[in-house]
Write a protein that holds these residues in place. Structure first.
Motif, PDB file in Angstrom:
ATOM      1  N   PRO A   1       0.813  -1.217   0.000  1.00  0.00           N
ATOM      2  CA  PRO A   1       0.000   0.000   0.000  1.00  0.00           C
ATOM      3  C   PRO A   1       0.847   1.268   0.000  1.00  0.00           C
ATOM      4  CG  PRO A   1      -0.827  -1.548   1.617  1.00  0.00           C
ATOM      5  CD  PRO A   1       0.472  -2.099   1.122  1.00  0.00           C
TER       6      PRO A   1
ATOM      7  N   ILE B   1       2.154   1.848  -3.552  1.00  0.00           N
ATOM      8  CA  ILE B   1       1.106   2.401  -4.419  1.00  0.00           C
ATOM      9  C   ILE B   1       0.939   3.891  -4.139  1.00  0.00           C
ATOM     10  CG2 ILE B   1      -1.419   2.480  -4.620  1.00  0.00           C
ATOM     11  CD1 ILE B   1      -0.469   0.404  -6.328  1.00  0.00           C
TER      12      ILE B   1
ATOM     13  N   THR C   1       1.562   6.863  -6.830  1.00  0.00           N
ATOM     14  CA  THR C   1       0.518   7.769  -7.319  1.00  0.00           C
ATOM     15  C   THR C   1       0.863   9.217  -7.031  1.00  0.00           C
ATOM     16  OG1 THR C   1      -0.708   7.397  -5.297  1.00  0.00           O
ATOM     17  CG2 THR C   1      -1.370   6.102  -7.195  1.00  0.00           C
TER      18      THR C   1
ATOM     19  N   THR D   1      -1.910  -0.203 -13.813  1.00  0.00           N
ATOM     20  CA  THR D   1      -2.239   1.154 -13.370  1.00  0.00           C
ATOM     21  C   THR D   1      -1.042   2.088 -13.232  1.00  0.00           C
ATOM     22  OG1 THR D   1      -2.076   0.559 -11.032  1.00  0.00           O
ATOM     23  CG2 THR D   1      -4.220   0.277 -12.078  1.00  0.00           C
ATOM     24  N   GLN D   2       0.177   1.568 -13.109  1.00  0.00           N
ATOM     25  CA  GLN D   2       1.295   2.461 -12.787  1.00  0.00           C
ATOM     26  C   GLN D   2       2.399   2.459 -13.831  1.00  0.00           C
ATOM     27  OE1 GLN D   2       0.740   4.287 -10.160  1.00  0.00           O
ATOM     28  NE2 GLN D   2      -0.965   3.078  -9.389  1.00  0.00           N
TER      29      GLN D   2
ATOM     30  N   ILE E   1      -5.876 -10.139  -3.046  1.00  0.00           N
ATOM     31  CA  ILE E   1      -7.062  -9.957  -2.210  1.00  0.00           C
ATOM     32  C   ILE E   1      -7.939 -11.199  -2.267  1.00  0.00           C
ATOM     33  CG2 ILE E   1      -9.267  -8.716  -2.172  1.00  0.00           C
ATOM     34  CD1 ILE E   1      -7.774  -6.162  -2.470  1.00  0.00           C
TER      35      ILE E   1
ATOM     36  N   GLN F   1      -6.187 -14.154  -0.471  1.00  0.00           N
ATOM     37  CA  GLN F   1      -6.214 -13.974   0.978  1.00  0.00           C
ATOM     38  C   GLN F   1      -7.615 -14.187   1.541  1.00  0.00           C
ATOM     39  OE1 GLN F   1      -4.058 -10.516   2.069  1.00  0.00           O
ATOM     40  NE2 GLN F   1      -4.068 -11.004   4.247  1.00  0.00           N
TER      41      GLN F   1
ATOM     42  N   ASP G   1      -7.766 -16.753   4.438  1.00  0.00           N
ATOM     43  CA  ASP G   1      -7.908 -16.220   5.793  1.00  0.00           C
ATOM     44  C   ASP G   1      -9.351 -15.988   6.204  1.00  0.00           C
ATOM     45  OD1 ASP G   1      -5.231 -16.297   5.941  1.00  0.00           O
ATOM     46  OD2 ASP G   1      -4.895 -14.179   5.578  1.00  0.00           O
TER      47      ASP G   1
ATOM     48  N   ASN H   1     -14.527  -6.569  -0.796  1.00  0.00           N
ATOM     49  CA  ASN H   1     -13.203  -5.988  -0.990  1.00  0.00           C
ATOM     50  C   ASN H   1     -12.955  -5.582  -2.437  1.00  0.00           C
ATOM     51  OD1 ASN H   1     -12.749  -6.393   1.670  1.00  0.00           O
ATOM     52  ND2 ASN H   1     -11.380  -8.132   1.428  1.00  0.00           N
TER      53      ASN H   1
ATOM     54  N   GLU I   1     -10.141   5.397  -6.786  1.00  0.00           N
ATOM     55  CA  GLU I   1      -9.291   4.322  -6.288  1.00  0.00           C
ATOM     56  C   GLU I   1      -7.924   4.875  -5.912  1.00  0.00           C
ATOM     57  OE1 GLU I   1     -10.161   0.573  -6.474  1.00  0.00           O
ATOM     58  OE2 GLU I   1     -11.909   1.812  -6.102  1.00  0.00           O
ATOM     59  N   LEU I   2      -7.289   4.196  -4.963  1.00  0.00           N
ATOM     60  CA  LEU I   2      -5.974   4.639  -4.520  1.00  0.00           C
ATOM     61  C   LEU I   2      -4.936   4.545  -5.628  1.00  0.00           C
ATOM     62  CD1 LEU I   2      -4.337   5.560  -2.052  1.00  0.00           C
ATOM     63  CD2 LEU I   2      -3.901   3.182  -1.537  1.00  0.00           C
ATOM     64  N   THR I   3      -5.150   3.616  -6.575  1.00  0.00           N
ATOM     65  CA  THR I   3      -4.172   3.463  -7.654  1.00  0.00           C
ATOM     66  C   THR I   3      -4.161   4.663  -8.592  1.00  0.00           C
ATOM     67  OG1 THR I   3      -5.863   2.167  -8.743  1.00  0.00           O
ATOM     68  CG2 THR I   3      -4.069   0.959  -7.740  1.00  0.00           C
ATOM     69  N   ALA I   4      -5.232   5.458  -8.586  1.00  0.00           N
ATOM     70  CA  ALA I   4      -5.280   6.660  -9.423  1.00  0.00           C
ATOM     71  C   ALA I   4      -6.115   7.720  -8.722  1.00  0.00           C
ATOM     72  CB  ALA I   4      -5.871   6.334 -10.795  1.00  0.00           C
TER      73      ALA I   4
ATOM     74  N   LYS J   1      -4.161 -11.256   9.513  1.00  0.00           N
ATOM     75  CA  LYS J   1      -5.351 -10.801   8.798  1.00  0.00           C
ATOM     76  C   LYS J   1      -5.414  -9.292   8.765  1.00  0.00           C
ATOM     77  CE  LYS J   1      -7.129 -15.083   9.817  1.00  0.00           C
ATOM     78  NZ  LYS J   1      -7.054 -15.821  11.065  1.00  0.00           N
TER      79      LYS J   1
ATOM     80  N   SER K   1      -8.767  -6.920   8.402  1.00  0.00           N
ATOM     81  CA  SER K   1     -10.084  -7.538   8.347  1.00  0.00           C
ATOM     82  C   SER K   1     -10.592  -7.905   9.731  1.00  0.00           C
ATOM     83  CB  SER K   1     -10.073  -8.754   7.421  1.00  0.00           C
ATOM     84  OG  SER K   1      -9.429  -9.837   8.047  1.00  0.00           O
TER      85      SER K   1
ATOM     86  N   TYR L   1     -12.133  -0.941   9.569  1.00  0.00           N
ATOM     87  CA  TYR L   1     -12.881  -1.105   8.317  1.00  0.00           C
ATOM     88  C   TYR L   1     -12.547   0.034   7.355  1.00  0.00           C
ATOM     89  CZ  TYR L   1     -16.677  -2.089   5.124  1.00  0.00           C
ATOM     90  OH  TYR L   1     -17.392  -2.392   4.002  1.00  0.00           O
TER      91      TYR L   1
ATOM     92  N   GLU M   1      -9.214  -0.721   5.988  1.00  0.00           N
ATOM     93  CA  GLU M   1      -9.254  -1.815   5.033  1.00  0.00           C
ATOM     94  C   GLU M   1      -9.783  -1.340   3.677  1.00  0.00           C
ATOM     95  OE1 GLU M   1     -12.099  -4.965   5.679  1.00  0.00           O
ATOM     96  OE2 GLU M   1     -10.713  -6.462   4.887  1.00  0.00           O
ATOM     97  N   GLN M   2     -10.873  -0.570   3.721  1.00  0.00           N
ATOM     98  CA  GLN M   2     -11.443  -0.087   2.460  1.00  0.00           C
ATOM     99  C   GLN M   2     -10.476   0.820   1.728  1.00  0.00           C
ATOM    100  OE1 GLN M   2     -13.960  -0.868   0.654  1.00  0.00           O
ATOM    101  NE2 GLN M   2     -14.580  -2.400   2.126  1.00  0.00           N
TER     102      GLN M   2
ATOM    103  N   TRP N   1      -6.969   1.473   2.323  1.00  0.00           N
ATOM    104  CA  TRP N   1      -5.557   1.198   2.068  1.00  0.00           C
ATOM    105  C   TRP N   1      -5.287  -0.224   1.638  1.00  0.00           C
ATOM    106  CZ3 TRP N   1      -3.435   5.530   1.257  1.00  0.00           C
ATOM    107  CH2 TRP N   1      -3.913   6.651   1.923  1.00  0.00           C
ATOM    108  N   VAL N   2      -6.147  -1.157   2.008  1.00  0.00           N
ATOM    109  CA  VAL N   2      -5.934  -2.529   1.546  1.00  0.00           C
ATOM    110  C   VAL N   2      -6.673  -2.744   0.235  1.00  0.00           C
ATOM    111  CG1 VAL N   2      -6.148  -4.959   2.114  1.00  0.00           C
ATOM    112  CG2 VAL N   2      -5.671  -3.306   3.914  1.00  0.00           C
ATOM    113  N   ASN N   3      -7.965  -2.365   0.209  1.00  0.00           N
ATOM    114  CA  ASN N   3      -8.749  -2.574  -1.007  1.00  0.00           C
ATOM    115  C   ASN N   3      -8.679  -1.387  -1.960  1.00  0.00           C
ATOM    116  OD1 ASN N   3      -9.521  -4.923   0.243  1.00  0.00           O
ATOM    117  ND2 ASN N   3     -11.339  -4.001   1.132  1.00  0.00           N
ATOM    118  N   GLN N   4      -8.124  -0.305  -1.498  1.00  0.00           N
ATOM    119  CA  GLN N   4      -7.844   0.868  -2.325  1.00  0.00           C
ATOM    120  C   GLN N   4      -9.078   1.604  -2.844  1.00  0.00           C
ATOM    121  OE1 GLN N   4      -5.169  -0.683  -5.242  1.00  0.00           O
ATOM    122  NE2 GLN N   4      -3.685  -1.307  -3.717  1.00  0.00           N
ATOM    123  N   HIS N   5     -10.210   1.455  -2.126  1.00  0.00           N
ATOM    124  CA  HIS N   5     -11.391   2.211  -2.531  1.00  0.00           C
ATOM    125  C   HIS N   5     -11.446   3.509  -1.732  1.00  0.00           C
ATOM    126  CE1 HIS N   5     -12.241  -1.506  -4.392  1.00  0.00           C
ATOM    127  NE2 HIS N   5     -12.690  -2.114  -3.311  1.00  0.00           N
TER     128      HIS N   5
ATOM    129  N   ARG O   1     -15.086   5.129  -1.071  1.00  0.00           N
ATOM    130  CA  ARG O   1     -15.862   4.463  -0.022  1.00  0.00           C
ATOM    131  C   ARG O   1     -15.275   4.753   1.345  1.00  0.00           C
ATOM    132  NH1 ARG O   1     -16.842  -1.722  -1.345  1.00  0.00           N
ATOM    133  NH2 ARG O   1     -18.098  -1.614   0.533  1.00  0.00           N
TER     134      ARG O   1
END
Lengths: 439, 336
Positions: free
Chosen positions: A91, A94, A98, A120-121, A403, A406, A410, A436, B80-83, B277, B280, B293, B296-297, B299-303, B306
């Motif tokens: 993270p 990324i 960005t 994306t990058q 994701i 995992q 998990d 996710n 999204e975090l990627t962009a 984990k 989560s 949560y 997670e939304q 930095w992990v899932n990059q939304h 949200r």
């Protein structure tokens, strides 16, 4: 008298507060180190400094590769920052990409993330096809880091051709063969056979041991040999409907229900302890796992492990080196990245660190062919893994593979070891993954 | 200095009339200078304080208000975090989806239960400790400093130690429980066990801190109140309930508010409680708090969109909690 005791008391309190404060500061300093990027400036004395951002046990420094490169190029000074876990490293990477800031000259990327980085990058990363020699690398490894427009943004470090590590002493106690050829034949060709061997083991198992260590290890092993897993070739998410995924999940869940699998999560302290205490007989075993086993075992386990071919070959793990365009010395960094991943260096790395080369030319080198490991005695690990590497299918990888994997592990199969039914576990995993992925 | 001298010297001159006043030049020059000085002084008095407080507000603007507003703006977009610069407008969709987001409500419920089972015992124990420390003790300063030690330790280090203690197979707590005939408890995977374990870390860390606050307030209670209570025949307990507690009411309220805010932002302890984990909060999200949560939304899932909406919803929930606290405190003050 009174004044004296008061000053004495004051001194004691001050000392106490000071020591607490010092502890606090030390704590902060410690925390700061973890998030990386703290390599100090200077010390190079006018040399060109190249920094690497790595995670896990890349092992370049430990195997002396930096020193060797610095000797070959006296004007280069190499420094690295290492984050232990990719979940923490990625993270941040990324985020840095960005915003185009805070990046090291070379950044490592795990295979589970490379598709997302490529997608994306890639405009932020240097095209390395001029520096690395494409013909050196495995075709699929090179392809994984190549974008649709043809630029290759990463050179492959290691790969993870998977085999099965097993305890000869426990296998013997349970009346199973111990020779690695015979063991491999027991389950050759299908994971169902593998689980059947597990049942045979469990019938006569030494008390307190299970056939496998963790449900996560098994499902990972099965899925890593599938050509299509979570995404189809067009990039659509198919993990829910792909029978290969469901079959792998169900087989793992069944094995867990039958008590063949220990109820651990891999890479947690309690799991480490089960390695140290010899609580399980076999585990899926990419080359880098040998180093891990060695690190966590007690000395008396040395030589008790052996290694056999997996039912089907698969790839678990492996990384890439990328060079962000924002770096000061991109040219020098790209040269270093290409050098570090060239066949000769990858062979050396395998000899020391157990990271298996992604360059077939290295498989002929003496470092690989004569490689041995304390844990597995005289097993010719180099040739065993090279044979596994030949049979690895070219896998379709997608941006959110990690994701999904995992989630299945998990938030899925692990639940079966905690008394949930396979269906409950699957539903929980699917719900988590869909949320996710924002599906 | 010079102005003082001139004014003192001026009157005789006027009286005698010997020195003719220089109406246009002298006084006007002098007055102008004086006016200028006084204007400058006035401006100084008026604006300097603002300059002195400005660093805080500038920092707040940059690192407090701007992110707050930007988060609000991002929460109305799919991003999204990627962009992060690629935003597409979705209106209130990120908020409306929260209503049927099971994970959000699960996290909210967990935050509430962990908040309660950590805050209530923590404050009760803090009160007890403060009461004991309020007696005359040898080396009382040592105890007071020692009580702050957990608060001063790094949260990461403390959590990692607790994770080891609460291990299922090789943990010290289960080992101790085995002696009294209790089977291994799966502290990480059982819902209530995991929440209690996380609460334990919180309690351990904050009890001493709150105890010191109570102690400070207790020492401000006038001694005569206790003396007259003792004369009236009140024993220690009665003194505690009828003198100490009522006098501590505002302090208790303060600690409740602070602890509530702390509990609703709980993040580090549950994050580190299951290192594998991570965000989560356990295999079935059994100890995922709102803070986790959100993380997670984002930095992990990059939304990011949200995550921003969740952040703002949390902010609104905190405001509601704040209002409830305020109302209760007014009631209490009115009744006392």
């Amino acid at each position: 008298m009174r004044a004296r005791t008061r000053t004495a008391r004051k001194a004691v309190v001050l000392a106490a507060v000071a020591s607490l404060g010092a502890g606090l500061l030390a704590g902060c300093a410690d925390d700061g180190k973890d998030d990386g990027g703290s390599s100090s400036e200077g010390g190079g004395g006018g040399k060109t400094k190249i920094t690497l951002g790595l995670f896990g046990t890349a092992g370049f420094e430990e195997s002396g590769l930096y020193k060797e490169y610095e000797k070959l190029h006296p004007d280069i000074d190499i420094q690295q920052t290492v984050v232990e876990r990719n979940e923490n490293y990625y993270p941040a990477l990324i985020n840095h990409l960005t915003t185009n800031s805070g990046l090291q000259d070379i950044q490592m990327v795990e295979v589970g993330n490379i598709a997302e980085i490529v997608e994306t990058q890639s405009d932020k990363l240097l095209d390395l096809s001029k520096y690395g020699k494409k013909s050196d690398y495995l075709e699929w490894k090179w392809q994984q880091a190549t974008a649709k427009d043809g630029q290759t943004i990463g050179v492959g470090t290691d790969i993870g051709p998977m085999a099965i590590c097993y305890r000869t002493d426990l296998f013997k106690a349970a009346g199973l063969p111990t020779d690695r050829e015979e063991v491999g034949k027991l389950w050759a060709g299908s994971w169902d056979k593998f689980v059947d061997v597990g049942k045979q083991y469990q019938d006569k198992a030494p008390k307190g041991t299970t056939f496998l260590d963790s449900p996560g290890g098994l499902i990972q092993a099965i899925l890593s040999g599938e050509k299509d897993r979570f995404y189809d070739a067009s990039g659509k998410v198919i993990y829910k409907t792909n029978p290969a995924v469901k079959d792998a999940f169900d087989l793992t869940a069944q094995a867990a229900e039958d008590g063949l699998i220990g109820n651990q999560t891999q890479f947690q302290p309690a799991w480490d302890t089960t390695i140290a205490n010899s609580k399980f007989a076999a585990m899926s075993c990419p080359p880098w796992m040998l180093g891990y086993i060695k690190g966590k075992s007690k000395p008396e386990s040395a030589g008790k492990w052996d290694i056999a071919q997996a039912p089907k070959s698969g790839n678990w793990g492996g990384s890439f080196l990328t060079v962000p365009k924002s770096g000061k010395n991109t040219e020098e960094a790209a040269k270093l990245a290409a050098w570090l991943t060239a066949p000769e260096q990858q062979a050396k790395l395998f000899g020391v660190q157990g990271s298996f080369p992604s360059t077939p030319a290295a498989y002929e080198s003496t470092e690989v062919t004569s490689a041995k490991n304390d844990m597995t005695g005289d097993a010719p690990i180099g040739t065993i893994f090279a044979q596994a590497a030949e049979n690895i299918p070219v896998q379709t990888i997608g941006p959110k593979d990690q994701i999904i994997q995992q989630g299945l592990t998990d938030n899925g199969v692990i639940l079966v070891t905690q008394g949930k039914s396979a269906k409950e576990a699957w539903d929980n995993a699917v719900k988590t993954i869909d949320n996710n992925l924002d599906q | 200095m010079t102005t003082g001298h001139e004014t003192a010297a001026a009157p005789p001159a006027k009286e005698g009339g010997a020195a003719p006043a220089r109406p246009p030049a002298g006084p006007s020059d002098d007055e102008r200078r004086r006016a200028r000085l006084s204007r400058r002084w006035q401006r100084d008095v008026r604006w300097s304080p603002y300059a002195f407080v400005s660093p805080f507000f500038l920092l707040f603007l940059a690192f407090g208000l701007f992110p707050l507003i930007y988060t609000g703006w991002a929460s109305l977009h799919a991003v999204e975090l990627t962009a992060p610069t690629d935003m597409s407008w979705v209106g209130l969709r990120n908020y409306t989806r929260i209503f049927d987001d099971d994970f959000f409500w699960n996290a909210a419920k967990n935050t509430l239960t962990i908040g309660i089972i950590s805050t209530v015992p923590q404050l009760l124990m803090a009160m007890g400790l403060a009461h004991i420390l309020n007696y005359k003790l040898r080396a009382s300063t040592f105890y007071r400093v020692a009580m702050l030690a957990p608060y001063a330790t790094s949260i990461a280090a403390a959590s990692l130690v607790f994770v080891l203690l609460f291990g299922r197979d090789y943990g010290m707590i289960n080992w101790a429980l085995n002696f009294v005939g209790i089977d291994n408890i799966d502290w990480q995977n059982d819902k209530w066990a995991s929440q209690i374990a996380v609460s334990t870390i919180v309690i351990w860390r904050w009890t001493g801190y709150n105890a010191l606050i109570y102690l400070a307030a207790m020492q401000a209670i006038p001694q005569d109140l206790y003396e007259s209570a003792a004369l009236d025949g009140a024993n220690r307990w009665q003194q505690f309930f009828h003198v100490t507690l009522p006098s501590l009411r505002p302090t208790i309220l303060f600690t409740v508010v602070v602890s509530t805010i702390g509990a609703s932002q709980l993040f580090g302890e549950p994050l580190l409680f299951d290192a594998n984990k991570g965000a989560s909060g356990g295999a079935q999200h059994q100890f995922q708090t709102l803070g986790l949560y959100l993380y997670e939304q984002g930095w992990v899932n990059q939304h990011l969109g949200r995550a921003s909406a969740i952040a703002w919803t949390m902010f609104l929930i905190l405001i509601v909690i704040g209002i409830v606290n305020y109302v209760i405190s007014r009631r209490l003050r009115a009744s006392s």
